[in-house]
Design a protein around this motif. Structure first.
Motif, short mmCIF file in Angstrom:
data_model
loop_
_atom_site.label_atom_id
_atom_site.label_comp_id
_atom_site.label_asym_id
_atom_site.label_seq_id
_atom_site.Cartn_x
_atom_site.Cartn_y
_atom_site.Cartn_z
N ASN A 151 72.83 41.48 3.93
CA ASN A 151 72.69 40.33 3.66
C ASN A 151 73.68 39.76 4.76
N CYS A 172 71.20 47.94 -4.54
CA CYS A 172 73.31 47.28 -4.63
C CYS A 172 73.84 47.76 -5.49
N ASN A 175 71.92 38.98 -7.99
CA ASN A 175 70.90 38.38 -8.14
C ASN A 175 69.47 38.85 -6.84
N LEU A 176 69.99 39.42 -5.88
CA LEU A 176 68.94 39.95 -4.53
C LEU A 176 68.26 40.64 -5.08
N GLU A 227 65.10 40.56 -3.41
CA GLU A 227 64.90 40.33 -1.46
C GLU A 227 65.36 41.52 -1.31
N SER A 228 66.74 42.17 -1.88
CA SER A 228 66.78 43.81 -1.64
C SER A 228 66.61 44.57 -2.22
N ALA A 270 74.55 38.93 -5.31
CA ALA A 270 74.54 40.48 -3.96
C ALA A 270 73.47 40.90 -6.16
N ASP A 307 65.90 39.64 -7.84
CA ASP A 307 64.85 39.09 -7.11
C ASP A 307 64.44 39.51 -6.31
N SER A 330 71.90 44.24 -0.58
CA SER A 330 72.47 43.43 -1.35
C SER A 330 74.19 43.73 -1.53
N ARG A 351 72.72 30.29 0.44
CA ARG A 351 70.87 29.92 0.45
C ARG A 351 71.36 28.26 -0.23
N ARG A 406 70.60 31.03 7.08
CA ARG A 406 71.43 31.29 6.03
C ARG A 406 72.71 32.13 6.20
N HIS A 447 67.22 43.29 5.15
CA HIS A 447 68.63 43.12 4.55
C HIS A 447 68.25 43.70 3.41
#
Lengths: 422, 302, 295
Positions: A244, A267, A257-258, A263-264, A255, A261, A188, B142, B157, A185
């Motif tokens: 996502n 953005c 935060n993703l 994860e993406s 988003a 973090d 985000s 989440r 998810r 993904h």
């Protein structure tokens, strides 16, 4: 019996008095000021500048009207503009929001003040004036500037040998590569709050549709039948498989935060969010403007994101004092303080400097804004609320699969009819 | 008897000081007149116009808003959602709650019942805003629900609030979570009024638990049953907070309800006349329900 | 109905207390107990989760959604409190207190007038007074919004207190009036003989006798105004005047992603009603059930 009635009455009166007592008259010049930041970090910044101003101008007293957040602000400023107690100085968005305020005839044109203070006005970044010009007159002084861009995780980009994309095809290729390399993904997004949809669509419509058509349609004089809108929506939908799951179910901060973090990898965020990203991200990042769309007729170098600014009431009793306040607020010194305290970018040349920024990336952001050929207004500020809502809700339903791009445009056209009736 | 007493008293007072009687009721009349009856009355007039909250100009549109209402697909969605709300709420807050109340009042469960019914009641005490914000986190991709589902294999998810098929049901089930303890409590209070001898006697006559429930409890709590039924149904047609905080009617308008849509029209799109027309629709539903309640109560008592 | 009761009573005389089948566990009853437990967990677990999450750090909340916090972050509570919850809390207390005061004063006066006097238009006024129960706030929101604006009380405490009072009037009037009706009129007459004015009688005789019903009504009003949301988001803009339900929306927006802090705020906000319930369980249930039955 009479005594008790009297008591009850007195009780009522005391209650009502507590809400109506206001400060008694005084010698000082009193300016009322209305802004929309009750919270950290901008609230304390406003308080700080007001404190400094009152220290520097002991004869002027700034009375802050209790600030309220976004939507309430929109509503309340309209109420105040329509009432007899219009604030002397207030904040406004540019574009159609400012236009509505100006239409009331109760906003002061500031051209004289600007001409009389060339040294001050010359320091404000040129591209930011335009969105506050209505009928050839300048009604607002740009204060903070912004831009909506794709943030990307530079560390990952370098690792995979990726370049910032300029065109849509390049963009999709980048996304595909990312997907193949462990990022299922790569983008985000959080569309739970509708405005997040309109930020995508506003920028993309500008890239794709003929600017003359857009101007006419947004002014409710067109018919929203251009094929470009449908294409834009379809391009927007193309991004879904890189996002996502269920972006409609999360809000924008989720988003972000993703992205933070890791994860993406991408953005779409405002430049004003740099500080928030900076606080959390432990990787290198940068940003690029929305890529050009296939068949696009709009200038691909425009940047979405209109400035916010200050306006003065035409009924202000002390316009000089109000102008003084505005000049004090929008100055290199206090602009730098704003960037330092809040991470927002000041419109004053030199205010965003190596000393005031928390990261050199903010300097890049200013460069990006200056480099842009023009400003695309936020879609939800650029067009009537009913039409904007049809776009935003349509964008959400496109993602849930409930509507096709054509059906969304049908809804937009229906909304147009309703907006015309208003 | 009471009737006689009051009449006698009133008769006595009649000549004396009628004006002070008006003084006593005056504040109430003014207050309710200004804040309840005047708005209801004026609302009918408002539907004939298109206007904005912030300007004085009204455009006369006649029945245009009503015509729009009848052809508006979002109204259909909203009504459908309200009806879902209503049906599911009847299932949980009326039928299931009645059964639950009966069970909790059974001697067999009595030693746990205080703990159970107190716990079931706790959500009622918590403001819907709080509950909805809590559920937003529980239902987020989440969130708690997905991490629970992930225990059964796979990484779940799903964005429950972001799909038009599930968003409204999230709101509805949240609402059951919030309110079922309340109606259960109402039924418990009512069941406690039934003389225990009655139930014991039925048992001696050989009635099993289900028969006792259907033959004795249900007829005796009939009045409360109607009351709960009508409040649940009208609550379902007026629901605002739950949906507004949890989904704001989204994605698109898929989880909107009449009240949320009205709010949206009035306060985000500034279409006050149309919003008033939606209010009329809710008003009509409200009045029908109130009249039904009166009729049912009368038969319930008879 | 009476007949049934009578016959049952007769029956009971002949039979001593017996050990009924109602007290024996069977497979069915155990399954029911299981479902009671499931519902119990469904109710209690989210609440425990809310409290546990409120004691985590922001990161823990995201990464470790099930577990216990490594270290209890009690300062989340003081932070949430100082970030605005304290204001909303005090506003809620103030608005609730004022609503109780105004509703009870006005309803008591009206109930007293309606019980003790006979006058022209009395039935109409009674009907109007009770009729308010039929309508909920949603059905005339737009004109009400205008009324609030025209009275120039938009964005003041009055914009909540007065509509709350109006919309709680019917149920309060109904409960208080029926209580007053049950007070023997000899009480009134003895007051007259003692030379009391009618308001004096209300104050010295009726009110002290009505304490239980006033408590019930107060709880009913408090429950309503503490939780009211629609008016408080529409009629109030200023953060400084918001009550808990609407203030939490601002609080959430201000936090961005610090959900642990949000949960601390939610927990604080949920507490007062739960405490009130624990302290006054009986009155609370009586209040809410009489509110439902009559309203």
């Amino acid at each position: 019996m009479k005594r008790i009635i009297a008591l009850l009455l007195a009780f009522m009166m005391v209650l009502s008095l507590t809400t109506t007592i206001t400060a008694s008259a005084e010698e000082k010049i009193k300016l009322t000021f209305f802004h929309r930041w009750p919270n950290e970090p901008k609230g304390p910044y406003m308080d700080e500048v007001i404190r400094k101003f009152e220290e520097a101008y002991p004869n002027i007293d700034i009375v802050v009207i209790d600030p309220v957040l976004n939507d309430s602000y929109k509503e309340k400023i309209r109420v105040l503009i329509g009432s007899s107690d219009i604030p002397d100085v207030f904040m406004s968005w540019s574009g159609s929001f400012g236009a509505n305020l100006v239409k009331s005839g109760r906003v002061l044109p500031l051209d004289d003040m600007i001409a009389a203070n060339p040294e001050w006005s010359g320091k404000i970044i040129d591209s930011q004036w335009g969105p506050f010009q209505y009928d050839g007159k300048q009604y607002g002084i740009p204060w903070s500037m912004d831009g909506k861009v794709f943030y990307y995780n530079k560390t990952v980009f370098v690792e995979l040998g990726l370049q910032e994309p300029d065109t849509w095809d390049e963009f999709i290729t980048v996304l595909k590569t990312l997907q193949e390399n462990g990022y299922p993904h790569p983008i985000s997004a959080g569309f739970q709050a509708e405005w997040a949809v309109s930020h995508y669509l506003g920028a993309m419509v500008q890239r794709r549709v003929d600017p003359d058509v857009v101007t006419k349609d947004y002014a409710l004089e067109g018919d929203f039948t251009d094929q470009g809108y449908v294409d834009t929506l379809n391009s927007f939908l193309e991004l879904k498989e890189y996002m996502n799951e269920d972006p409609n179910s999360v809000d924008h901060s989720f988003a972000r935060n993703l992205f933070i973090d890791g994860e993406s990898v991408l953005c779409l965020m405002q430049l004003a969010e740099i500080k928030r990203v900076e606080d959390g991200a432990d990787f290198e990042y940068s940003f690029f403007d929305m890529p050009a769309l296939p068949g696009g007729l709009g200038d691909p170098d425009e940047l979405e994101g209109a400035p916010e600014g200050m306006m003065i009431s035409a009924e202000c009793e002390h316009p000089e004092a109000a102008a003084e306040f505005v000049r004090f607020f929008i100055s290199e010194e206090n602009g730098a303080l704003m960037t330092k305290m809040t991470g927002e970018l000041s419109c004053v040349e030199g205010a965003v400097n190596p000393d005031s920024v928390s990261t050199p990336i903010q300097l890049d952001a200013v460069e990006l804004i200056k480099k842009a050929s023009g400003t695309t207004l936020w879609q939800d500020n650029a067009v009537d609320a009913t039409v904007a809502s049809a776009f935003m809700k349509g964008g959400q339903l496109l993602y849930t699969g409930d509507k096709t791009a054509e059906q969304v445009m049908e809804d937009v056209r229906a909304a147009l009819e309703l907006a015309k009736q208003k | 008897m009471m009737m006689q007493r009051t009449t006698r008293l009133q008769g006595k007072k009649r000549q004396k000081t009628p004006w002070s009687a008006y003084l006593y009721v005056f504040p109430m009349v003014v207050l309710m007149g200004v804040f309840i009856y005047y708005p209801i009355f004026v609302n009918f007039y408002y539907t004939l116009y298109n206007f904005s909250a912030f300007s004085l100009s009204h455009t006369f549109v006649g029945l245009g808003n009503i015509r729009l209402l009848l052809s508006d697909p979002v109204i259909a969605t909203a009504l459908r959602n309200n009806i879902f709300y209503c049906l599911i709420s009847i299932g949980f807050q009326v039928l299931l709650a009645l059964g639950l109340a009966f069970i909790l009042e059974e001697p067999l469960y009595r030693r746990f019942s205080t703990v159970f019914r107190t716990t079931y009641f706790i959500p009622v005490l918590i403001s819907m805003t709080i509950v909805a914000m809590l559920f937003m986190q529980i239902l987020s991709p989440r969130g708690l629900l997905n991490s629970f589902l992930s225990l059964f294999g796979g990484k779940v998810r799903t964005g429950w609030l972001g799909r038009s098929s599930s968003a409204i049901f999230c709101a509805i089930f949240m609402s059951q979570w919030h309110s079922m303890g309340y109606t259960t409590m109402l039924f418990i209070v009512d069941i406690q009024k039934i003389p225990t001898e009655l139930l014991e006697a039925a048992e001696i006559d050989g009635a099993n638990r289900i028969q006792r429930f259907l033959k004795i409890v249900v007829p005796l709590v009939r009045e409360m049953f109607f009351v709960v039924m009508v409040t649940t149904v009208s609550g379902a047609f007026l629901v605002f907070n739950d949906v507004y905080v949890l989904t704001r009617g989204g994605p698109g308008n898929s989880s909107t309800t009449l009240a949320v849509y009205m709010y949206d029209m009035a306060f985000t799109q500034d279409r006050m006349g149309y919003a008033s027309t939606i209010a009329i629709l809710m008003f009509v539903i409200c009045v029908i329900l109130a009249l039904t309640q009166r009729r049912l109560l009368r038969t319930g008592k008879g | 109905m009476k007949k049934v009761t009578c016959s049952v009573k007769k029956k009971k005389i002949g039979f001593p207390k017996f050990n009924s089948s109602r007290n024996q566990w069977t497979l069915g009853t155990v399954i029911i107990l299981f479902f009671l437990l499931v519902y119990f967990v469904l109710v209690i677990y989210p609440l425990i989760w809310m409290i546990l999450s409120s004691l985590k750090t922001e990161r823990e909340f995201f990464r470790n959604i099930w577990g216990f916090p490594a270290e209890f972050q009690w300062e989340n509570y003081s932070k949430a409190w100082s970030m605005g919850i304290s204001d909303y809390f005090l506003n809620s207390v103030f608005v609730t207190a004022c609503t109780i005061a105004t509703t009870i004063s006005i309803a008591v006066l009206a109930a007293f007038g309606l019980v003790l006097y006979d006058f022209k238009g009395k039935n109409l006024i009674l009907l109007l007074g009770m009729g308010g129960m039929m309508f909920s706030a949603q059905v005339a929101l737009i004109p009400l919004y205008r009324v609030i604006q025209n009275l120039r009380i938009h964005d003041t405490y009055w914009a909540m207190i007065l509509p709350y009072t109006a919309f709680r009037m019917s149920i309060s009037l109904l409960l208080i009036r029926s209580y007053f009706l049950s007070i023997p009129r000899e009480m009134y007459e003895s007051g007259v003989i003692d030379g009391c004015s009618s308001l004096g009688i209300l104050y010295h005789i009726y009110l002290p006798m009505s304490k239980p019903i006033l408590l019930t009504v107060s709880i009913l009003i408090a429950y309503y105004s503490w939780n009211e949301f629609l008016f408080s988001i529409i009629f109030i803009d200023s953060r400084a005047l918001k009550t808990i339900p609407s203030g939490l929306m601002v609080f959430r927006d201000a936090l961005n992603t610090d959900y642990a802090l949000l949960f601390a705020g939610l927990t604080i906000s949920a507490l007062p009603m739960v405490l009130l319930f624990i302290l006054m369980q009986k009155q609370f249930i009586r209040g809410l059930s009489s509110g439902a039955v009559k309203g």
